[in-house]
Every structure is written in structure tokens, then in C-alpha cells.
Design a protein around this motif. Structure first.
Motif, PDB file in Angstrom:
ATOM      1  N   CYS A  70      52.975 -14.600  40.197  1.00 16.18           N
ATOM      2  CA  CYS A  70      52.605 -13.711  38.974  1.00 16.18           C
ATOM      3  C   CYS A  70      50.848 -13.848  38.456  1.00 16.18           C
ATOM      4  CB  CYS A  70      53.524 -12.660  37.429  1.00 16.18           C
ATOM      5  SG  CYS A  70      54.677 -12.558  38.381  1.00 16.18           S
ATOM      6  N   ARG A  71      50.593 -15.443  38.414  1.00 14.62           N
ATOM      7  CA  ARG A  71      49.860 -15.157  37.946  1.00 14.62           C
ATOM      8  C   ARG A  71      49.041 -15.257  38.965  1.00 14.62           C
ATOM      9  NH1 ARG A  71      52.734 -20.174  35.624  1.00 14.62           N
ATOM     10  NH2 ARG A  71      52.410 -21.189  37.713  1.00 14.62           N
ATOM     11  N   LEU A  72      49.506 -15.635  40.015  1.00  9.93           N
ATOM     12  CA  LEU A  72      48.078 -15.685  41.358  1.00  9.93           C
ATOM     13  C   LEU A  72      48.088 -13.783  41.232  1.00  9.93           C
ATOM     14  CD1 LEU A  72      46.460 -16.993  43.386  1.00  9.93           C
ATOM     15  CD2 LEU A  72      48.006 -16.977  44.512  1.00  9.93           C
ATOM     16  N   GLU A  75      45.950 -12.716  38.792  1.00 14.04           N
ATOM     17  CA  GLU A  75      43.716 -13.300  39.507  1.00 14.04           C
ATOM     18  C   GLU A  75      43.220 -12.496  40.123  1.00 14.04           C
ATOM     19  OE1 GLU A  75      41.877 -17.577  41.352  1.00 14.04           O
ATOM     20  OE2 GLU A  75      43.400 -17.222  40.696  1.00 14.04           O
ATOM     21  N   THR A  76      44.302 -11.991  41.458  1.00 16.59           N
ATOM     22  CA  THR A  76      44.055 -11.647  42.647  1.00 16.59           C
ATOM     23  C   THR A  76      43.865  -9.789  42.501  1.00 16.59           C
ATOM     24  OG1 THR A  76      45.913 -11.750  43.610  1.00 16.59           O
ATOM     25  CG2 THR A  76      43.983 -13.207  44.007  1.00 16.59           C
ATOM     26  N   GLY A  77      44.924  -9.313  41.823  1.00 18.98           N
ATOM     27  CA  GLY A  77      44.793  -7.763  41.895  1.00 18.98           C
ATOM     28  C   GLY A  77      46.151  -7.081  42.590  1.00 18.98           C
ATOM     29  N   LYS A  78      46.706  -8.516  43.489  1.00 18.47           N
ATOM     30  CA  LYS A  78      47.568  -8.261  44.535  1.00 18.47           C
ATOM     31  C   LYS A  78      49.697  -7.530  43.800  1.00 18.47           C
ATOM     32  CE  LYS A  78      45.612  -9.374  48.395  1.00 18.47           C
ATOM     33  NZ  LYS A  78      45.868  -8.581  49.591  1.00 18.47           N
ATOM     34  N   ASP A  79      50.030  -7.105  44.585  1.00 20.94           N
ATOM     35  CA  ASP A  79      51.493  -6.713  44.110  1.00 20.94           C
ATOM     36  C   ASP A  79      52.342  -8.047  43.965  1.00 20.94           C
ATOM     37  OD1 ASP A  79      54.136  -6.437  43.786  1.00 20.94           O
ATOM     38  OD2 ASP A  79      53.793  -4.370  45.047  1.00 20.94           O
ATOM     39  N   PRO A  80      52.889  -8.996  42.950  1.00 26.11           N
ATOM     40  CA  PRO A  80      52.974  -9.990  42.655  1.00 26.11           C
ATOM     41  C   PRO A  80      54.469 -10.265  43.265  1.00 26.11           C
ATOM     42  CG  PRO A  80      52.823  -9.248  40.551  1.00 26.11           C
ATOM     43  CD  PRO A  80      52.704  -7.535  41.722  1.00 26.11           C
ATOM     44  N   ARG A  97      40.637 -14.842  45.224  1.00 24.27           N
ATOM     45  CA  ARG A  97      39.454 -14.099  44.464  1.00 24.27           C
ATOM     46  C   ARG A  97      40.079 -12.569  44.710  1.00 24.27           C
ATOM     47  NH1 ARG A  97      37.537 -10.259  47.910  1.00 24.27           N
ATOM     48  NH2 ARG A  97      36.713 -10.828  49.940  1.00 24.27           N
ATOM     49  N   PRO A  98      39.627 -12.168  44.009  1.00 26.01           N
ATOM     50  CA  PRO A  98      40.227 -10.306  43.793  1.00 26.01           C
ATOM     51  C   PRO A  98      40.281  -9.400  45.562  1.00 26.01           C
ATOM     52  CG  PRO A  98      38.835 -10.746  42.084  1.00 26.01           C
ATOM     53  CD  PRO A  98      38.275 -11.791  43.339  1.00 26.01           C
ATOM     54  N   ASN A  99      41.539  -9.531  45.262  1.00 22.53           N
ATOM     55  CA  ASN A  99      42.371  -8.314  47.038  1.00 22.53           C
ATOM     56  C   ASN A  99      42.612  -9.644  47.826  1.00 22.53           C
ATOM     57  OD1 ASN A  99      43.808  -6.295  47.811  1.00 22.53           O
ATOM     58  ND2 ASN A  99      41.503  -5.998  48.836  1.00 22.53           N
ATOM     59  N   LEU A 100      42.479 -10.644  47.453  1.00 24.04           N
ATOM     60  CA  LEU A 100      42.806 -11.806  48.840  1.00 24.04           C
ATOM     61  C   LEU A 100      42.675 -13.439  48.843  1.00 24.04           C
ATOM     62  CD1 LEU A 100      42.000 -12.255  51.578  1.00 24.04           C
ATOM     63  CD2 LEU A 100      38.944 -13.494  51.190  1.00 24.04           C
TER      64      LEU A 100
END
Length: 246
Positions: A70-72, A75-80, A97-100
Motif C-alpha cells: 500500500c505504501r509503494l 508512491e507510484t500511483g499503482k493498484d495496491p 517512481r510514479p507508474n514504475l
């Protein structure tokens, strides 16, 4: 290697489902194309169809994300739930980084998102993981088909834009060719030349497979030649002691 290579996509392969006999499907595809195995033929097979046949599709609804996922994800904007799958397939996170998310995969690959993909999966809300053991998958297909097999995936590169085909499993051919000690065109001894042979085959096949809706997951590469013993794709991985960037 001959001066001429041919790359032929196997025609009309059906959509692969979990539990399908992929070896039989590929053999039938070769027969439809009028292809029979010849010495030093290599069949390049996209990882996605191998993963599908081996049941590596996971419904995201079945995944419960951990606190670290959930924390990552934040940070990245991805589905947990997707992040949880990425972490479960990885030894460590290298960069994010965001989305990666760049990870060291459990198989040793340094790659984006642990190779987990949702494109061309065929089931909404599912994510497709890499095969559990792509070397073993390649060996089974090689034995079934009577030719060398390279299982390919698309990787980004740290210093270059765009993805390119690489080998994540190989059987029946040398994944690396050590040219050290051989002469160059002018007789000078090669001292550092080691060729990522299976990666070169994967990249060439990728030109025919495509990256989108082409539907060409298997390509026969003909016209190669080698004398070195077979070596798995794992030999392509640079060990930690040789890695100047990790």
C-alpha cells in the motif's frame, strides 16, 4: 551462421488458455506453415503464451495488499493489489517512481514491475506473471518439438529508451557465445567479445512478433549455426560481483 536468416511467424495460433497443451499447439502451427525441424532451427516463443498455458494469470480481486504494498502503491500511483504481486515475485525493489517499479525478480532479472503485465491477457481484472521456471518451460517445449527454443519477453534498458526482446528461458542452444581467442577480420585476437546469442534471437523475433495486437507469439528462426554446447538463459545474467551499477 548462413548469410541469410529467415523468420517465420507460425500462422493462426489459437488464443492460449490455462491448461492448454502449448507444445501441441506450436507443433500444429509449424505443420500448418509447412515447417519441419531442421538443425539449428530456433523457435522463439513469447512469454505471455507460456504463462497463460501454465496458469500464471491472477485475478486482482483475489489479492490482499500488504502494508508495504500500500505504501509503494501510494508512491507510484499503482493498484495496491498489483504492487503486492510485484513484491511477491521480487527479491528487492531497485528503484520506484510514479507508474514504475524496478525490481530484482526472483529469477534474477532486473526489470520493470517484475514482468507482470495486464495487456493482451484476455481476462479483465487479471494480471499475468512470468512462468515459474522459464528454463524448464523452454526445455519441455524443446523436447516436444525437436528444436531449440527461446522464451522471450520485452525489457526496457537503463540507458536507452524503448523495449526490446530478450531471452528469459532457453534450451537446445548456447545462450552466450564466447568469441574470446578467435581472430577478428584482420587476425587480431578477440579479448572481450561475448555475444548474448539468445538475446539477439529474441530481439530479431520481436520484429516479427510485434508488441500490440499482431497475434504472432511464435516465430521460427532458420539459418543459424553454432558449435558451442547448450547453455541456459540464466547465463546471460550478470552476477553481482560484475555489476557496476547495482
Amino acid at each position: 551462421m548462413s548469410a541469410t536468416l529467415s523468420l517465420t511467424a507460425l500462422p493462426d495460433l489459437p488464443m492460449v488458455q490455462a491448461g492448454d497443451d502449448l507444445g501441441a499447439m506450436l507443433a500444429e502451427g509449424m505443420a500448418r506453415a509447412g515447417l519441419s525441424p531442421q538443425p539449428c532451427d530456433v523457435l522463439a516463443v513469447a512469454q505471455k503464451v507460456v504463462s497463460k498455458a501454465e496458469g500464471r494469470s491472477v485475478p486482482l480481486a483475489s489479492v490482499t495488499p500488504s502494508a508495504s504494498a500500500c505504501r509503494l502503491a501510494e508512491e507510484t500511483g499503482k493498484d495496491p493489489r498489483l504492487v503486492e504481486l510485484i513484491l511477491s515475485e521480487s527479491l528487492r525493489v531497485v528503484r520506484a517512481r510514479p507508474n514504475l517499479i524496478i525490481v530484482e525478480h526472483r529469477l534474477g532479472f532486473v526489470m520493470a514491475n517484475a514482468g507482470i503485465d495486464q495487456s493482451n491477457v484476455g481476462q479483465e481484472g487479471h494480471a499475468l506473471l512470468l512462468p515459474v521456471d522459464p528454463e524448464a518451460s523452454a526445455a519441455r517445449l524443446s523436447a516436444r518439438l525437436g528444436l531449440a527454443v527461446v522464451i522471450t519477453d520485452s525489457f526496457g534498458r537503463a540507458w536507452r529508451r524503448g523495449t526490446v526482446g530478450v531471452a528469459i528461458g532457453a534450451a537446445g542452444l548456447p545462450a552466450l557465445l564466447d568469441l574470446r581467442g578467435q581472430p577478428d577480420l584482420f587476425g587480431r585476437e578477440l579479448r572481450v567479445s561475448i555475444t548474448g546469442y539468445a538475446d539477439e534471437i529474441a530481439a530479431a523475433a520481436g520484429l516479427v512478433m510485434g508488441q500490440g495486437a499482431e497475434g504472432r507469439p511464435a516465430v521460427l528462426v532458420r539459418g543459424l549455426a553454432w558449435s558451442a554446447p547448450a547453455m541456459p538463459a540464466a547465463a546471460l545474467l550478470r552476477v553481482g560481483a560484475e555489476d557496476l551499477f547495482r
